[in-house]
Design a protein around this motif. Structure first.
Motif, PDB file in Angstrom:
ATOM      1  N   LYS A 155     -16.104  22.244  24.673  1.00 48.89           N
ATOM      2  CA  LYS A 155     -16.475  22.720  23.331  1.00 48.89           C
ATOM      3  C   LYS A 155     -17.993  22.790  23.256  1.00 48.89           C
ATOM      4  CE  LYS A 155     -15.352  21.619  18.490  1.00 48.89           C
ATOM      5  NZ  LYS A 155     -14.307  22.637  18.323  1.00 48.89           N
ATOM      6  N   ALA A 156     -18.515  23.990  23.053  1.00 45.59           N
ATOM      7  CA  ALA A 156     -19.976  24.168  23.036  1.00 45.59           C
ATOM      8  C   ALA A 156     -20.341  25.335  22.136  1.00 45.59           C
ATOM      9  CB  ALA A 156     -20.491  24.435  24.453  1.00 45.59           C
ATOM     10  N   TRP A 157     -21.546  25.315  21.630  1.00 46.88           N
ATOM     11  CA  TRP A 157     -22.101  26.366  20.755  1.00 46.88           C
ATOM     12  C   TRP A 157     -21.293  26.521  19.462  1.00 46.88           C
ATOM     13  CZ3 TRP A 157     -21.451  27.992  26.058  1.00 46.88           C
ATOM     14  CH2 TRP A 157     -22.641  28.073  26.784  1.00 46.88           C
ATOM     15  N   ASN A 158     -20.348  25.600  19.186  1.00 46.60           N
ATOM     16  CA  ASN A 158     -19.576  25.753  17.937  1.00 46.60           C
ATOM     17  C   ASN A 158     -20.366  25.261  16.737  1.00 46.60           C
ATOM     18  OD1 ASN A 158     -19.162  22.812  18.504  1.00 46.60           O
ATOM     19  ND2 ASN A 158     -17.968  22.978  16.623  1.00 46.60           N
ATOM     20  N   ALA A 159     -21.359  24.373  16.996  1.00 50.95           N
ATOM     21  CA  ALA A 159     -22.007  23.675  15.881  1.00 50.95           C
ATOM     22  C   ALA A 159     -23.413  24.195  15.597  1.00 50.95           C
ATOM     23  CB  ALA A 159     -22.043  22.179  16.170  1.00 50.95           C
ATOM     24  N   ILE A 160     -23.654  25.465  15.967  1.00 46.33           N
ATOM     25  CA  ILE A 160     -24.933  26.104  15.626  1.00 46.33           C
ATOM     26  C   ILE A 160     -24.614  27.391  14.870  1.00 46.33           C
ATOM     27  CG2 ILE A 160     -25.060  27.240  17.910  1.00 46.33           C
ATOM     28  CD1 ILE A 160     -28.251  26.025  16.421  1.00 46.33           C
ATOM     29  N   GLY A 161     -25.244  27.595  13.744  1.00 49.41           N
ATOM     30  CA  GLY A 161     -25.005  28.823  12.988  1.00 49.41           C
ATOM     31  C   GLY A 161     -25.547  30.038  13.739  1.00 49.41           C
ATOM     32  N   SER A 162     -24.966  31.192  13.451  1.00 41.83           N
ATOM     33  CA  SER A 162     -25.358  32.388  14.203  1.00 41.83           C
ATOM     34  C   SER A 162     -26.822  32.749  13.994  1.00 41.83           C
ATOM     35  CB  SER A 162     -24.458  33.571  13.834  1.00 41.83           C
ATOM     36  OG  SER A 162     -24.574  33.866  12.456  1.00 41.83           O
ATOM     37  N   GLY A 163     -27.352  32.502  12.783  1.00 39.85           N
ATOM     38  CA  GLY A 163     -28.761  32.821  12.529  1.00 39.85           C
ATOM     39  C   GLY A 163     -29.674  31.929  13.349  1.00 39.85           C
ATOM     40  N   SER A 164     -29.414  30.630  13.328  1.00 41.82           N
ATOM     41  CA  SER A 164     -30.234  29.699  14.116  1.00 41.82           C
ATOM     42  C   SER A 164     -30.087  29.994  15.605  1.00 41.82           C
ATOM     43  CB  SER A 164     -29.814  28.249  13.848  1.00 41.82           C
ATOM     44  OG  SER A 164     -30.135  27.866  12.534  1.00 41.82           O
ATOM     45  N   PHE A 165     -28.881  30.314  16.033  1.00 40.95           N
ATOM     46  CA  PHE A 165     -28.662  30.571  17.462  1.00 40.95           C
ATOM     47  C   PHE A 165     -29.474  31.782  17.923  1.00 40.95           C
ATOM     48  CE2 PHE A 165     -25.603  31.869  21.000  1.00 40.95           C
ATOM     49  CZ  PHE A 165     -26.144  30.957  21.897  1.00 40.95           C
ATOM     50  N   ALA A 166     -29.512  32.814  17.095  1.00 41.22           N
ATOM     51  CA  ALA A 166     -30.239  34.025  17.493  1.00 41.22           C
ATOM     52  C   ALA A 166     -31.754  33.843  17.422  1.00 41.22           C
ATOM     53  CB  ALA A 166     -29.808  35.187  16.600  1.00 41.22           C
ATOM     54  N   GLU A 167     -32.204  33.020  16.458  1.00 45.28           N
ATOM     55  CA  GLU A 167     -33.654  33.006  16.159  1.00 45.28           C
ATOM     56  C   GLU A 167     -34.403  31.750  16.580  1.00 45.28           C
ATOM     57  OE1 GLU A 167     -33.854  33.560  11.909  1.00 45.28           O
ATOM     58  OE2 GLU A 167     -32.367  35.186  12.042  1.00 45.28           O
ATOM     59  N   LYS A 168     -33.707  30.630  16.785  1.00 46.10           N
ATOM     60  CA  LYS A 168     -34.433  29.362  16.892  1.00 46.10           C
ATOM     61  C   LYS A 168     -34.395  28.718  18.278  1.00 46.10           C
ATOM     62  CE  LYS A 168     -34.015  28.209  11.995  1.00 46.10           C
ATOM     63  NZ  LYS A 168     -33.560  27.201  11.027  1.00 46.10           N
ATOM     64  N   GLY A 169     -34.007  29.458  19.292  1.00 45.43           N
ATOM     65  CA  GLY A 169     -34.051  28.922  20.651  1.00 45.43           C
ATOM     66  C   GLY A 169     -35.496  28.693  21.074  1.00 45.43           C
ATOM     67  N   MET A 170     -35.711  27.672  21.905  1.00 48.77           N
ATOM     68  CA  MET A 170     -37.062  27.341  22.389  1.00 48.77           C
ATOM     69  C   MET A 170     -36.981  26.964  23.864  1.00 48.77           C
ATOM     70  SD  MET A 170     -38.679  24.895  19.488  1.00 48.77           S
ATOM     71  CE  MET A 170     -38.676  25.388  17.778  1.00 48.77           C
ATOM     72  N   PRO A 171     -38.123  27.027  24.554  1.00 49.45           N
ATOM     73  CA  PRO A 171     -38.119  26.615  25.963  1.00 49.45           C
ATOM     74  C   PRO A 171     -37.836  25.123  26.103  1.00 49.45           C
ATOM     75  CG  PRO A 171     -40.178  27.749  25.366  1.00 49.45           C
ATOM     76  CD  PRO A 171     -39.424  27.520  24.099  1.00 49.45           C
ATOM     77  N   GLN A 172     -37.290  24.742  27.248  1.00 53.62           N
ATOM     78  CA  GLN A 172     -37.024  23.331  27.521  1.00 53.62           C
ATOM     79  C   GLN A 172     -38.314  22.525  27.373  1.00 53.62           C
ATOM     80  OE1 GLN A 172     -35.194  22.816  31.335  1.00 53.62           O
ATOM     81  NE2 GLN A 172     -34.596  20.705  30.917  1.00 53.62           N
ATOM     82  N   GLY A 173     -38.231  21.381  26.703  1.00 55.08           N
ATOM     83  CA  GLY A 173     -39.405  20.517  26.548  1.00 55.08           C
ATOM     84  C   GLY A 173     -40.154  20.748  25.255  1.00 55.08           C
ATOM     85  N   ALA A 174     -39.865  21.832  24.526  1.00 48.30           N
ATOM     86  CA  ALA A 174     -40.552  22.081  23.248  1.00 48.30           C
ATOM     87  C   ALA A 174     -40.241  20.952  22.273  1.00 48.30           C
ATOM     88  CB  ALA A 174     -40.121  23.426  22.670  1.00 48.30           C
ATOM     89  N   ALA A 175     -41.259  20.515  21.511  1.00 52.40           N
ATOM     90  CA  ALA A 175     -41.116  19.322  20.673  1.00 52.40           C
ATOM     91  C   ALA A 175     -40.043  19.489  19.602  1.00 52.40           C
ATOM     92  CB  ALA A 175     -42.454  18.990  20.029  1.00 52.40           C
ATOM     93  N   ASP A 176     -39.949  20.662  18.998  1.00 54.79           N
ATOM     94  CA  ASP A 176     -39.026  20.856  17.881  1.00 54.79           C
ATOM     95  C   ASP A 176     -37.699  21.483  18.295  1.00 54.79           C
ATOM     96  OD1 ASP A 176     -40.548  19.706  15.982  1.00 54.79           O
ATOM     97  OD2 ASP A 176     -41.565  21.569  15.381  1.00 54.79           O
TER      98      ASP A 176
END
Ligand SMILES: NC(=O)c1ccc[n+]([C@@H]2O[C@H](COP(=O)([O-])OP(=O)(O)OC[C@H]3O[C@@H](n4cnc5c(N)ncnc54)[C@H](OP(=O)(O)O)[C@@H]3O)[C@@H](O)[C@H]2O)c1
Length: 254
Positions: free
Chosen positions: A129-150
């Protein structure tokens, strides 16, 4: 399988979540094939812009290392025969959530069976079970590189350690920290209405959010959020934008 080599990935579904999965996993260097229910010619060029290939459903499940299901939960029995026929080494991940207004009433889930155990029963094999608990807007817009603080974290649950680790690697490739949430039996803790669901938490916040989940309150909280989103959108299919979706989820689920 070399833990860092590109994977052959089949994805079913090009909706709110599937289209972003396709773009991100192909951009990360994986060999991605994708199918929807209407045929490859209906898949938008934007979805394929990072190198994925549009195919029919039968082709999407052929010669792959990983299959990701990103279709409405109620549609999973339709593809079950294809999935049952896959070689045992293919890892199956599932993004689905149960929403009674969309998925009709499924008695076993209404009676408390964790949604992913129901999915696993339908397809006759384990799922992650994966990616079920992220909204589609956040998934499309809020990805960051590994190690990013936020960087936002996503819980991943499943019973086979190696399969869970593999899907956690893919979650990382999509721009989010992967939190090991343990077994499928416990995966109700990341279902709609839970504190970790669509609230865009960081890795360190996830253990407390999973621990605080109260199984008896999830359906009511899920349905309250749906009512708010539907009133705002004026229909039952439009997804909330990232900020509104996260704000409402944080108020109701935490
Ligand atoms: N939306 C979210 O924010 C969100 C977040 C996390 C998880 N999820 C879960 O992830 C799953 C997908 O959600 P979504 O919002 O992306 O759904 P969606 O926008 O309704 O898209 C569903 C996709 O599934 C495809 N599909 C249906 N039956 C199929 C079949 N038999 N073979 C191949 N493709 C098939 C549809 O094909 P067509 O395009 O041809 O109709 C469509 O592309 C759901 O279980 C949902 O609860 C959603």
């Amino acid at each position: 399988m070399n833990p860092s080599s590109p994977l052959k990935i089949g994805i079913l579904g090009t909706g709110h979540i599937g289209k972003t999965l396709v773009r991100k996993l192909a951009a990360a260097g994986h060999q991605v094939k994708v199918a929807n229910s209407r045929g490859p010619e209906t898949i938008e060029a934007e979805t394929l812009a990072t190198g994925a290939q549009a195919v029919r459903t039968e082709e999407a499940v052929n010669d792959i290392d990983v299959l990701i299901l990103s279709i409405p939960l109620v549609r999973i029995p339709d593809v079950a025969p294809l999935i049952r026929a896959l070689p045992s080494g293919v890892v199956v991940a599932d993004t689905s959530n149960y929403y009674p207004h969309r998925d009709l009433k499924i008695d076993a889930i209404e009676n408390g069976q964790p949604e992913s155990l129901w999915v696993s029963e339908q397809i006759g094999r384990p799922v992650i079970k994966a990616w079920n608990a992220i909204g589609s807007g956040s998934f499309a817009e809020k990805g960051m590189p590994q190690g990013a603080a936020d960087r936002i974290a996503i819980p991943v649950a499943g019973d086979d350690e190696a399969s869970r680790q593999l899907i956690m690697r893919l979650v990382n490739d999509t721009g989010f920290d992967a939190f090991d949430a343990g077994s499928l039996a416990d995966s109700w803790r990341q279902q709609p209405g839970s504190p970790v669901y669509c609230t865009d938490l960081h890795y360190d916040e996830i253990p407390a959010a999973l621990a605080e989940a109260d199984i008896s309150r999830l359906p009511k909280r899920r349905d309250l959020a749906v009512a708010v989103f539907q009133e705002r959108a004026g229909d039952s299919v439009t997804n909330p934008n990232a900020d509104f979706g996260v704000q409402v989820s944080r108020i109701i689920f935490r």
